[in-house]
Design a protein around this motif. Structure first.
Motif, mmCIF file in Angstrom:
data_model
loop_
_atom_site.group_PDB
_atom_site.id
_atom_site.type_symbol
_atom_site.label_atom_id
_atom_site.label_comp_id
_atom_site.label_asym_id
_atom_site.label_seq_id
_atom_site.Cartn_x
_atom_site.Cartn_y
_atom_site.Cartn_z
ATOM 1 N N VAL A 57 27.031 -50.357 31.267
ATOM 2 C CA VAL A 57 26.187 -49.823 30.193
ATOM 3 C C VAL A 57 24.741 -50.065 30.617
ATOM 4 O O VAL A 57 24.307 -51.207 30.772
ATOM 5 N N ARG A 58 24.030 -48.974 30.827
ATOM 6 C CA ARG A 58 22.644 -49.107 31.294
ATOM 7 C C ARG A 58 21.863 -47.872 30.908
ATOM 8 O O ARG A 58 22.379 -46.764 30.925
ATOM 9 N N GLY A 59 20.627 -48.057 30.557
ATOM 10 C CA GLY A 59 19.785 -46.917 30.232
ATOM 11 C C GLY A 59 18.413 -47.397 29.806
ATOM 12 O O GLY A 59 18.054 -48.560 30.000
ATOM 13 N N LYS A 140 18.503 -43.870 36.300
ATOM 14 C CA LYS A 140 19.040 -43.950 34.941
ATOM 15 C C LYS A 140 17.993 -44.437 33.942
ATOM 16 O O LYS A 140 18.041 -44.118 32.761
ATOM 17 N N ARG A 163 20.459 -53.255 30.013
ATOM 18 C CA ARG A 163 21.553 -53.304 30.983
ATOM 19 C C ARG A 163 22.370 -54.562 30.741
ATOM 20 O O ARG A 163 21.859 -55.554 30.244
ATOM 21 N N ALA A 194 20.981 -46.200 20.942
ATOM 22 C CA ALA A 194 21.077 -45.861 22.377
ATOM 23 C C ALA A 194 22.254 -46.587 23.023
ATOM 24 O O ALA A 194 22.988 -46.009 23.835
ATOM 25 N N ILE A 195 22.454 -47.863 22.661
ATOM 26 C CA ILE A 195 23.552 -48.647 23.246
ATOM 27 C C ILE A 195 24.903 -48.065 22.810
ATOM 28 O O ILE A 195 25.823 -47.937 23.608
ATOM 29 N N LYS A 197 25.479 -44.969 21.912
ATOM 30 C CA LYS A 197 25.616 -43.668 22.573
ATOM 31 C C LYS A 197 26.055 -43.840 24.032
ATOM 32 O O LYS A 197 26.722 -42.979 24.605
ATOM 33 N N ALA A 198 25.672 -44.964 24.624
ATOM 34 C CA ALA A 198 25.989 -45.216 26.043
ATOM 35 C C ALA A 198 27.380 -45.817 26.238
ATOM 36 O O ALA A 198 27.737 -46.215 27.345
ATOM 37 N N LYS A 199 28.159 -45.881 25.173
ATOM 38 C CA LYS A 199 29.501 -46.487 25.270
ATOM 39 C C LYS A 199 30.339 -45.778 26.330
ATOM 40 O O LYS A 199 30.520 -44.568 26.277
ATOM 41 N N PRO A 200 30.845 -46.531 27.312
ATOM 42 C CA PRO A 200 31.647 -45.881 28.363
ATOM 43 C C PRO A 200 32.995 -45.412 27.819
ATOM 44 O O PRO A 200 33.578 -46.061 26.954
#
Length: 230
Positions: A57-59, A140, A163, A194-195, A197-200
């Motif tokens: 999880v990174r962005g 990223k 991250r 944002a975190i 939304k970034a869920k793998p």
């Protein structure tokens, strides 16, 4: 031994209570009792395993109210982009000269490093020193780009990178105690959005395991993770 102010702050918090985010942010402002304007940090434990590439999880996200910190930017680009980077407010702009300065003088008078893709070969050997500090430019995070002016503007406006560390926790500043609960809540909601939304896709079970907020010198305050989304 905990100091007096810390103990006073601790007394404001119910030990095992998980607060709603709005209450927690109001409380964290009360617990920031230091003489300086304390940074408010968010610590989010995720139900993923960062050892697996498909569970990273990174962005990066621009906080609506910034971080309250003056961000110093270093831009690596070719000479034709120097003017654009400087006009956008970059603090340092250059190429191999700054690689030398960092490696030989242990110079770190910057908070964000931005680079154009064609400069990554030049700064590749800085990976060992910039990597551990979380300063290595990354596509990223939007810090490897030809649009250096935009990257500088975003960094100055309060763009933060999130991250996972080795223990699957994200640590991020979301502002200063002087912001007050309302502005901190806007920043908190933007970052958490944002975190989430970034869920793998590979993440199984509860995604947001725990969420703790604290000021620089204050105790941690638990936020009810189930209400954030998981």
């Amino acid at each position: 031994m905990a100091n007096k102010k810390y103990k006073e702050s601790l007394m404001l918090i119910e030990k095992n209570k998980q607060y709603d985010s709005a209450d927690a942010l109001a409380l964290v402002c009360q617990t920031a009792k230091a003489k300086f304007d304390e940074t408010i940090e968010l610590h989010v434990r995720l139900g993923v395993d960062s050892r697996h590439a498909d569970q990273q999880v990174r962005g990066a996200v621009v906080l609506p109210n910034g971080t309250g910190k003056t961000v110093r930017t270093l831009v690596f680009c070719k000479e034709n982009l120097y003017a654009a980077a400087k006009e956008a407010g970059a603090d340092y702009v250059g190429g191999a000269d700054f690689v030398e300065k960092i490696t030989k003088e242990n110079w770190f008078e910057f908070d964000v490093v931005i680079a154009t893709p064609d400069m990554m070969g030049v700064i590749g050997r800085l990976g060992k020193v910039l990597g551990p500090k979380g300063l290595m430019p990354n596509p990223k995070a939007g810090t490897v780009t030809m649009d250096v002016a935009r990257a500088v503007n975003e960094a100055k406006a309060g763009k933060i990178e999130y991250r996972l560390d080795k223990t699957n926790i994200i640590h991020c500043p979301i502002g200063k105690a002087s912001f007050g609960a309302e502005k901190l809540a806007e920043n908190f909601n933007t970052l958490m959005g944002a975190i989430i939304k970034a869920k793998p896709a590979a993440a199984k079970g509860q995604y947001i395991k725990s969420c703790v907020i604290a000021s620089t010198m204050g105790p941690g305050i638990k936020i009810n993770a189930t209400k954030i989304g998981g």
